[in-house]
Design a protein around this motif. Structure first.
Motif, PDB file in Angstrom:
ATOM      1  N   LEU A  61       0.880  -1.172   0.095  1.00 37.32           N
ATOM      2  CA  LEU A  61       0.190   0.013  -0.124  1.00 37.32           C
ATOM      3  C   LEU A  61       0.938   1.283   0.050  1.00 37.32           C
ATOM      4  CD1 LEU A  61      -3.134   0.810  -0.184  1.00 37.32           C
ATOM      5  CD2 LEU A  61      -2.725   1.089   2.498  1.00 37.32           C
ATOM      6  N   MET A  65       0.717   4.418  -2.527  1.00 36.70           N
ATOM      7  CA  MET A  65       0.542   5.810  -2.102  1.00 36.70           C
ATOM      8  C   MET A  65       1.787   6.717  -2.226  1.00 36.70           C
ATOM      9  SD  MET A  65      -1.613   4.878   1.483  1.00 36.70           S
ATOM     10  CE  MET A  65      -1.491   6.617   2.053  1.00 36.70           C
ATOM     11  N   LYS A  84       0.466   6.700   9.846  1.00 43.15           N
ATOM     12  CA  LYS A  84      -0.933   6.780   9.289  1.00 43.15           C
ATOM     13  C   LYS A  84      -1.308   5.626   8.646  1.00 43.15           C
ATOM     14  CE  LYS A  84      -1.955  11.650   8.800  1.00 43.15           C
ATOM     15  NZ  LYS A  84      -2.183  12.866   7.819  1.00 43.15           N
ATOM     16  N   THR A  87      -1.373   2.359  10.918  1.00 45.85           N
ATOM     17  CA  THR A  87      -2.531   2.425  11.654  1.00 45.85           C
ATOM     18  C   THR A  87      -3.736   2.080  10.906  1.00 45.85           C
ATOM     19  OG1 THR A  87      -1.627   4.633  12.880  1.00 45.85           O
ATOM     20  CG2 THR A  87      -4.042   4.019  13.019  1.00 45.85           C
ATOM     21  N   MET A  88      -3.869   2.486   9.713  1.00 47.13           N
ATOM     22  CA  MET A  88      -5.018   2.008   8.810  1.00 47.13           C
ATOM     23  C   MET A  88      -4.889   0.539   8.745  1.00 47.13           C
ATOM     24  SD  MET A  88      -5.407   4.882   5.842  1.00 47.13           S
ATOM     25  CE  MET A  88      -3.905   4.616   5.169  1.00 47.13           C
ATOM     26  N   GLY A  91      -4.307  -1.460  12.273  1.00 46.62           N
ATOM     27  CA  GLY A  91      -5.619  -1.554  13.325  1.00 46.62           C
ATOM     28  C   GLY A  91      -6.970  -1.633  12.631  1.00 46.62           C
ATOM     29  N   GLY A  92      -6.786  -1.185  11.126  1.00 49.07           N
ATOM     30  CA  GLY A  92      -8.125  -1.348  10.663  1.00 49.07           C
ATOM     31  C   GLY A  92      -8.269  -2.666   9.597  1.00 49.07           C
ATOM     32  N   LEU A  93      -7.580  -2.421   8.537  1.00 48.72           N
ATOM     33  CA  LEU A  93      -7.832  -3.634   7.444  1.00 48.72           C
ATOM     34  C   LEU A  93      -7.460  -5.034   8.066  1.00 48.72           C
ATOM     35  CD1 LEU A  93      -8.498  -4.014   4.355  1.00 48.72           C
ATOM     36  CD2 LEU A  93      -6.100  -3.807   4.207  1.00 48.72           C
ATOM     37  N   LYS A  96      -9.771  -6.020  11.570  1.00 48.28           N
ATOM     38  CA  LYS A  96     -11.271  -5.864  11.516  1.00 48.28           C
ATOM     39  C   LYS A  96     -11.511  -7.216  10.612  1.00 48.28           C
ATOM     40  CE  LYS A  96     -11.616  -2.657  14.423  1.00 48.28           C
ATOM     41  NZ  LYS A  96     -11.770  -3.005  15.998  1.00 48.28           N
ATOM     42  N   ASN A  97     -10.753  -7.320   9.591  1.00 49.45           N
ATOM     43  CA  ASN A  97     -11.154  -8.569   8.537  1.00 49.45           C
ATOM     44  C   ASN A  97     -10.697  -9.874   9.494  1.00 49.45           C
ATOM     45  OD1 ASN A  97     -12.180  -8.200   5.983  1.00 49.45           O
ATOM     46  ND2 ASN A  97     -10.266  -6.404   5.919  1.00 49.45           N
ATOM     47  N   CYS A 113      -6.221  -2.616  19.711  1.00 42.28           N
ATOM     48  CA  CYS A 113      -4.826  -2.338  19.657  1.00 42.28           C
ATOM     49  C   CYS A 113      -4.217  -1.630  20.947  1.00 42.28           C
ATOM     50  CB  CYS A 113      -4.271  -1.538  18.389  1.00 42.28           C
ATOM     51  SG  CYS A 113      -4.573   0.079  18.571  1.00 42.28           S
ATOM     52  N   LEU A 169      -0.291   7.496  18.425  1.00 39.23           N
ATOM     53  CA  LEU A 169      -0.174   6.121  18.204  1.00 39.23           C
ATOM     54  C   LEU A 169       1.284   5.778  17.903  1.00 39.23           C
ATOM     55  CD1 LEU A 169      -3.224   5.647  16.011  1.00 39.23           C
ATOM     56  CD2 LEU A 169      -2.840   4.820  18.387  1.00 39.23           C
TER      57      LEU A 169
ATOM     58  N   THR B  87     -12.644   0.423   5.450  1.00 33.93           N
ATOM     59  CA  THR B  87     -12.059  -0.296   6.883  1.00 33.93           C
ATOM     60  C   THR B  87     -10.737   0.248   7.358  1.00 33.93           C
ATOM     61  OG1 THR B  87     -13.144  -2.201   5.874  1.00 33.93           O
ATOM     62  CG2 THR B  87     -11.539  -2.727   7.379  1.00 33.93           C
ATOM     63  N   MET B  88     -10.134   0.598   6.331  1.00 35.87           N
ATOM     64  CA  MET B  88      -8.547   1.217   6.824  1.00 35.87           C
ATOM     65  C   MET B  88      -8.878   2.661   7.794  1.00 35.87           C
ATOM     66  SD  MET B  88      -5.548   0.328   4.118  1.00 35.87           S
ATOM     67  CE  MET B  88      -6.518   1.390   2.834  1.00 35.87           C
ATOM     68  N   GLY B  92      -9.494   2.109  11.355  1.00 34.52           N
ATOM     69  CA  GLY B  92      -7.948   2.276  11.780  1.00 34.52           C
ATOM     70  C   GLY B  92      -7.801   3.499  12.137  1.00 34.52           C
ATOM     71  N   LEU B  93      -7.639   4.316  11.002  1.00 33.03           N
ATOM     72  CA  LEU B  93      -7.045   5.613  11.086  1.00 33.03           C
ATOM     73  C   LEU B  93      -7.762   6.605  11.992  1.00 33.03           C
ATOM     74  CD1 LEU B  93      -4.709   7.451  10.120  1.00 33.03           C
ATOM     75  CD2 LEU B  93      -6.288   8.213   8.176  1.00 33.03           C
TER      76      LEU B  93
END
Lengths: 273, 273
Positions: A61, A65, A84, A87-88, A91-93, A96-97, A113, A169, B87-88, B92-93
């Motif tokens: 990723l 980016m 960032k 964290t995405m 903590g996210g992708l 949560k999956n 987290c 974070l 989701t990210m 997350g963020l």
């Protein structure tokens, strides 16, 4: 020694068994292996916690980016943009999956987290010559929220992020998080720390997957390093395991992620105090 | 009616007060306003929960990543890539940064989304002609994990994602999540649902920030629509509030995010049954 053993026996009798499981990036990067692992993990009886690493998704990723990936000693140099990103992704992708898949397997998972419930307090990692950026060095573990989850049959899934209590974070090594959580939980539970990776255990011959050392006393680890059996990337892993056992973790098993459903059958390498 | 009022009075006496606070994208997009809001939110007494929206960060990031943003009726058309993105960003963020800031303000926050502890079960939103993709329509709310947090002085912070119990996450409108959570909690707590946005409340004259209607009975809402006082983007918001009150939420306040520290001073617009 007799008294110590007696105390230990009593405590093990009183303590609830607790599985602390770490999965690394190689499994996370493989969708099918991950789903299969989570299906097995969901079936494990008793209180348990899963700590996951990051894998290559963050680097991929970063490329999309236009963020440059810099690694030193296996740590991702973490500037503000990279923080960032992780964290995405962590903590996210990824988190949560994993939780969504566990929920589908009837495992009542909760993704957190180190910032959530102040679970993992950290400071920016200091180094005499390298600026690692927003990388966390763990200062303390507050297991209150984890105990709450265990007591109510929720299964925590922990992403490798910590915080500094000043609103920041910090990107933090998942192995460090796993061993620190295992150590903190070992004060209240009879912990088996299962360290899953892409090999069957500690191999006497790196070329031979069947040369797994079934059991080792941590006092023998230095000898294995001298003999060149524990080398390269295995050194930090084994040091982490040694530190966990020296700090009170009752048992550590290093094994292949696909063997998590077979823990009672003497799989992988068992590390003993 | 007398008995109903008596029952209600008794229940309000027994029920613990509960603040359900929703903040939208406009505050999230403004770093200074968000930090100031979180400082105020951290100070609010008693059990509370924060539900946050998404803001423009997802769209900005979509651009960087070359993902096209398509909006219909204020909903983001969510293909597989967009689902990963939200989701990210949401789970997350935004979520973890809000929690980190609250932790710095001594508020013991825990960031979750609808998949965690099976909080929000949803189905893919059906529409006769538009394929919204991975957008969730909420089916049920399980408040078990929230109650656990409230009882132990943790403050849940909820990101706008749900799941379908088949391993899929779903992008879900934060207003829908907030009202559904407020309704579910109203069965066990005396809920004040505080809906924060970028205006001082329901304005009789959209051009005049001082024309706030201080109180309104939900039976009067249709009249305000006919008179053109409630128009455009306010219609779904007000309908959502009406639905919340009709479904049992004890009190709703629509106000500016900067006024959250002043809830007892008759700020914003109070909606009553």
């Amino acid at each position: 020694l007799g008294l110590k053993l007696l105390y230990k026996s009593i405590m093990l009798f009183i303590f609830t068994a607790m599985l602390v499981v770490k999965i690394g990036g190689n499994i996370i990067d493989n969708e099918i292996a991950l789903n299969s692992f989570l299906k097995d993990f969901a079936k494990l009886n008793g209180p348990k916690i899963l700590i996951h690493g990051g894998g290559k998704i963050a680097s991929a990723l970063a490329k999309t980016m236009g963020i440059e990936t810099k690694m030193i000693d296996g740590r991702r140099i973490t500037d503000a943009e990279t923080l960032k990103l992780v964290t995405m992704v962590y903590g996210g992708l990824i988190n949560k999956n994993i939780v969504a898949q566990l929920q589908a397997f009837e495992c009542n998972a909760v993704g957190v987290c180190g910032v959530d419930g102040n679970l993992l307090l950290a400071q920016k990692k200091e180094h005499p010559s390298i600026d690692f950026g927003f990388i966390g060095s763990i200062q303390s573990v507050d297991t209150t929220i984890l105990e709450l989850f265990f007591e109510n049959n929720f299964v925590p899934v922990v992403a490798p992020l910590t915080h500094d209590k000043n609103g920041n974070l910090l990107n933090t090594n998942a192995d460090d998080i796993a061993s620190n959580i295992a150590i903190a939980l070992s004060k209240k539970y009879d912990v088996t720390f299962v360290y899953c990776f892409e090999k069957k255990g500690l191999l006497l011959d790196i070329e031979n997957e069947d040369s797994v050392l079934s059991s080792i006393n941590i006092s023998e680890i230095e000898k294995l390093k001298t003999e060149g059996i524990v080398t390269d990337g295995m050194i930090p892993k084994v040091d982490n395991i040694k530190f966990a056992i020296e700090s009170g973790v009752q048992k550590v098993i290093l094994c292949h992620a696909s063997e998590i459903n077979n823990l009672n059958n003497n799989i992988g390498t068992t590390f003993k105090p």
